[in-house]
Write an enzyme that holds these catalytic residues in place. Structure first.
Site, short mmCIF file in Angstrom:
data_model
loop_
_atom_site.label_atom_id
_atom_site.label_comp_id
_atom_site.label_asym_id
_atom_site.label_seq_id
_atom_site.Cartn_x
_atom_site.Cartn_y
_atom_site.Cartn_z
N LYS A 38 0.53 16.14 -21.99
CA LYS A 38 -0.43 17.23 -22.10
C LYS A 38 -0.01 18.21 -23.21
O LYS A 38 -0.05 19.42 -23.04
CB LYS A 38 -0.55 17.97 -20.78
CG LYS A 38 -1.06 17.09 -19.65
CD LYS A 38 -1.15 17.85 -18.34
CE LYS A 38 -1.61 17.08 -17.16
NZ LYS A 38 -2.18 15.78 -17.32
N CYS A 39 0.35 17.67 -24.35
CA CYS A 39 0.89 18.46 -25.46
C CYS A 39 -0.04 18.33 -26.66
O CYS A 39 -0.76 17.34 -26.80
CB CYS A 39 2.28 17.91 -25.80
SG CYS A 39 3.07 18.61 -27.26
N GLY A 40 -0.02 19.30 -27.55
CA GLY A 40 -0.79 19.20 -28.78
C GLY A 40 -0.39 17.99 -29.62
O GLY A 40 -1.19 17.48 -30.41
N PHE A 41 0.83 17.50 -29.42
CA PHE A 41 1.30 16.34 -30.16
C PHE A 41 1.04 15.02 -29.42
O PHE A 41 1.35 13.95 -29.94
CB PHE A 41 2.80 16.45 -30.46
CG PHE A 41 3.14 17.58 -31.40
CD1 PHE A 41 2.73 17.55 -32.72
CD2 PHE A 41 3.87 18.68 -30.96
CE1 PHE A 41 3.04 18.58 -33.60
CE2 PHE A 41 4.18 19.72 -31.82
CZ PHE A 41 3.76 19.68 -33.15
N THR A 42 0.48 15.09 -28.21
CA THR A 42 0.25 13.88 -27.41
C THR A 42 -0.53 12.81 -28.18
O THR A 42 -0.23 11.62 -28.03
CB THR A 42 -0.44 14.25 -26.08
OG1 THR A 42 0.43 15.11 -25.35
CG2 THR A 42 -0.75 13.02 -25.25
#
Length: 167
Positions: A38-42
């Site tokens: 659930k990360c911007g980098f996912t």
């Protein structure tokens, strides 16, 4: 930890909670990534999977990516190991190994990450992981060759990986 001399000396837990001797990967080039669902980098999972497929198509099993889920950065991987596996498969078709969720920093950091950070400190010699999706390249000899920040896109790593494979 102090007795470890290569990446292959460690035995983290796999997605089912069983020890996985990294010696299984001895002689291969390995890209290690601390992941989160659930990360911007996912969305980097897509780039990692493409990189994995492209390189293994040409080089067989001489290359592997290993994901280490971590919930230490903004609580961005709160799910169980089973939920994480399902997420990676359903959303990104991940076919490379994603292991048991670990800590990468602090007193409970997994020994493999303690070693990686000692071997290849980050900018200004910092020995901590700054965020999700930091990447370490392990050569066939089990030594850390490169370290990249979260912002480094997986597709930009192909040249460095191919150079290691050629050695």
């Amino acid at each position: 930890m102090s007795s470890a001399t290569t990446f292959y000396d460690f035995k983290p837990l796999d997605k089912t909670g069983k020890e996985l001797p990294l010696s299984t990967y001895a002689g291969k080039v390995v890209l290690v990534v601390n992941t989160a669902s659930k990360c911007g980098f996912t969305p980097q999972f897509a780039g990692l999977e493409k990189l994995y497929k492209d390189i293994t198509e040409k080089h067989g099993d001489k290359f592997v990516i290993i994901g280490f889920p971590c919930n230490q950065f903004g609580g961005q991987d709160p799910g169980s190991d089973e939920e994480i596996q399902s997420f990676c498969q359903l959303n990104y078709g991940v076919s490379f190994p994603v292991l048991h969720k670990i800590d990468v920093n602090g007193d409970n950091a997994d020994p493999v990450y303690q070693w990686l950070k000692e071997e290849k400190p980050g900018l200004l010699g910092l020995k901590r992981i700054k965020w999700n999706f930091e990447k370490f390249l392990i050569g066939k000899d089990g030594k850390v060759k490169e370290r990249w920040a979260s912002t480094t896109k997986p597709e930009s790593l192909e040249k460095a990986i191919l150079e290691e494979l050629a050695k």
